[in-house]
Design a protein around this motif. Sequence first.
Motif, short mmCIF file in Angstrom:
data_model
loop_
_atom_site.label_atom_id
_atom_site.label_comp_id
_atom_site.label_asym_id
_atom_site.label_seq_id
_atom_site.Cartn_x
_atom_site.Cartn_y
_atom_site.Cartn_z
N GLN A 1 0.79 -1.22 0.00
CA GLN A 1 0.00 0.00 0.00
C GLN A 1 0.83 1.28 0.00
O GLN A 1 0.27 2.37 -0.16
CB GLN A 1 -0.96 -0.02 1.20
CG GLN A 1 -1.99 -1.15 1.10
CD GLN A 1 -2.88 -1.25 2.34
OE1 GLN A 1 -3.42 -0.26 2.81
NE2 GLN A 1 -3.04 -2.47 2.85
N LEU A 2 2.14 1.16 0.16
CA LEU A 2 2.99 2.35 0.19
C LEU A 2 3.88 2.51 -1.03
O LEU A 2 4.25 3.63 -1.39
CB LEU A 2 3.88 2.34 1.44
CG LEU A 2 3.18 2.49 2.79
CD1 LEU A 2 4.20 2.40 3.91
CD2 LEU A 2 2.43 3.82 2.89
N ARG A 3 4.26 1.41 -1.68
CA ARG A 3 5.33 1.51 -2.67
C ARG A 3 4.94 2.31 -3.92
O ARG A 3 5.82 2.78 -4.65
CB ARG A 3 5.83 0.12 -3.06
CG ARG A 3 4.82 -0.81 -3.67
CD ARG A 3 5.45 -2.17 -3.89
NE ARG A 3 4.46 -3.19 -4.20
CZ ARG A 3 4.75 -4.48 -4.27
NH1 ARG A 3 5.98 -4.90 -4.04
NH2 ARG A 3 3.80 -5.35 -4.55
N SER A 4 3.67 2.47 -4.18
CA SER A 4 3.27 3.27 -5.35
C SER A 4 2.95 4.72 -5.00
O SER A 4 2.55 5.50 -5.86
CB SER A 4 2.04 2.64 -6.02
OG SER A 4 0.94 2.64 -5.11
N ARG A 5 3.16 5.10 -3.73
CA ARG A 5 2.81 6.43 -3.25
C ARG A 5 4.03 7.34 -3.21
O ARG A 5 5.18 6.88 -3.07
CB ARG A 5 2.20 6.35 -1.84
CG ARG A 5 1.01 5.41 -1.69
CD ARG A 5 -0.24 6.02 -2.28
NE ARG A 5 -0.69 7.18 -1.54
CZ ARG A 5 -1.61 7.14 -0.57
NH1 ARG A 5 -2.19 6.00 -0.24
NH2 ARG A 5 -1.98 8.25 0.04
N GLU A 6 3.79 8.63 -3.30
CA GLU A 6 4.84 9.61 -3.05
C GLU A 6 4.97 9.75 -1.54
O GLU A 6 4.02 10.19 -0.86
CB GLU A 6 4.49 10.94 -3.70
CG GLU A 6 5.49 12.04 -3.44
CD GLU A 6 6.89 11.69 -3.95
OE1 GLU A 6 7.85 11.92 -3.19
OE2 GLU A 6 7.00 11.18 -5.09
N LEU A 7 6.11 9.39 -0.99
CA LEU A 7 6.25 9.27 0.46
C LEU A 7 7.07 10.40 1.08
O LEU A 7 7.10 10.53 2.30
CB LEU A 7 6.90 7.93 0.81
CG LEU A 7 6.14 6.69 0.32
CD1 LEU A 7 6.96 5.43 0.56
CD2 LEU A 7 4.78 6.60 1.00
N GLY A 8 7.75 11.19 0.28
CA GLY A 8 8.57 12.25 0.83
C GLY A 8 9.93 11.74 1.29
O GLY A 8 10.47 10.77 0.74
N CYS A 9 10.46 12.37 2.33
CA CYS A 9 11.83 12.07 2.75
C CYS A 9 11.94 10.89 3.70
O CYS A 9 13.04 10.39 3.95
CB CYS A 9 12.46 13.30 3.39
SG CYS A 9 11.62 13.86 4.90
N ALA A 10 10.81 10.43 4.26
CA ALA A 10 10.87 9.31 5.22
C ALA A 10 9.47 8.80 5.49
O ALA A 10 8.47 9.49 5.23
CB ALA A 10 11.52 9.76 6.53
N VAL A 11 9.41 7.58 6.01
CA VAL A 11 8.16 7.00 6.50
C VAL A 11 8.34 6.71 7.99
O VAL A 11 9.32 6.08 8.40
CB VAL A 11 7.83 5.69 5.76
CG1 VAL A 11 6.64 4.98 6.42
CG2 VAL A 11 7.50 5.97 4.30
N LEU A 12 7.40 7.18 8.79
CA LEU A 12 7.41 6.93 10.23
C LEU A 12 6.46 5.79 10.55
O LEU A 12 5.33 5.76 10.06
CB LEU A 12 6.99 8.17 11.01
CG LEU A 12 7.75 9.48 10.74
CD1 LEU A 12 7.30 10.55 11.72
CD2 LEU A 12 9.24 9.28 10.82
#
Length: 433
Positions: A373-384
């Motif tokens: 659910q995250l790999r196709s998203r624009e995530l910015g500089c980090a994921v918390l």
Amino acid sequence: MIEITDVLVGSPAAKAGFHAGDRLVSVNETVIQDVLDYRFATAERLLTVRYQRENVEQTVQIHKQEYEDLGLCFATALMDEKRTCGNHCIFCFIDQNPKGMRDTIYFKDDDARLSFLQGSYITLTNLTDEDVDRIIRMHMTVNVSVQTTDPLLRNKMLGNKKAGESLRHLRRMAEAGVSMNCQIVLCPTWNDGDNLHKTLADLFSMVPAVESIAVVPFGMTKFREHLCPIPAFTETTARAAIEQIEAVQRWSLEAHGSRIVYASDELYLLANLPLPDDEAYEGYPQYENGVGMLRYLMNEFYDALEDAEYDGDPRFLTIATGKAAAPFLDQMMRALEAKLPQVHCQVIPIENDFYGHTVTVAGLLTYQDLCNQLRSRELGCAVLLSEACLRYDDVFLDDKSRADLQAVLGVPVIKTKVDGYVLLDAVLGRFSE
């Protein structure tokens, strides 16, 4: 006798001449069988320690500060094997796991020593009268998973014919003044309604020994196959439970000056009701049981935000969390953005496809759901991510690591504590693990 695996340099034990390989026999005439005996016996200033070296028993006297660590190390933290659970609880979450998960997820503990040392809950079915004697003698605090005080129903719910009879340990500890925190895992049509009322009445009869009671809803996964049928909570059944608990709280405030019983955050979310205010949690005695955790996190974050400053470059990052906490975290991030507009932190609620959509807490997120659910998203500089889903050696429940997720996402994956101040620092880039 318990083998000593190491001796800390400069410790009282090192000064007394202990070596790795020595075997501890007794301290001040207390035979040492596990960590509780050891901690209880070594608290004094003057110790007479018996040990065995190369099959020859020796005795030494040690002078130290009160409660100072003796400096001996052993193969396990308990100095013994963990006691496993002999129950077959109808609501057991471990039984609702598929194969191939992290090894630790399959271990069922029911050990009073872990209750004292780590705050885990015990069902009493493993306790002997001698165990209760020791709990009373050592003035231990014990966490008890009660479920119901109806003996026959408790036998059925715990799948153990000794479950009802073991309630005598609860009463005996209460009479001796042992401090206890209790838990009721609420299962619709089983121990709610009139049975919950009786259970609470019985536990309140043991106040002040019973210091707090948490009522938490049972968790249901999609792997609940060939297990005892339990209806899922609905908004209606969750609200009925909340109303019942809050009525008891109002009575208890008058009778005892404290609410004593608390509903978990998850029960409020299932009921689609707002969380109580800070004062309703009275110091958060059941915080580790998910009672007031969200309220406390929000209070800390807003306190930290009052004095927050940021003069760095524009910053964009992501928080990934369970669906339950997502609205609260999003509210907090929008407040942050209103004060510090150069910082934008999106909150992405992760649907729990692995366990099923009835599971909404962050602590049960898996690598595969986060990855998908995250790999196709624009995530910015980090994921918390909350540390709740990475408790054991940075490994998710489905046995993949944080490093694995980081490699797929291509950005740092930062594990944060459930702490409002730490969360704000992490969002602002001031937090280092």
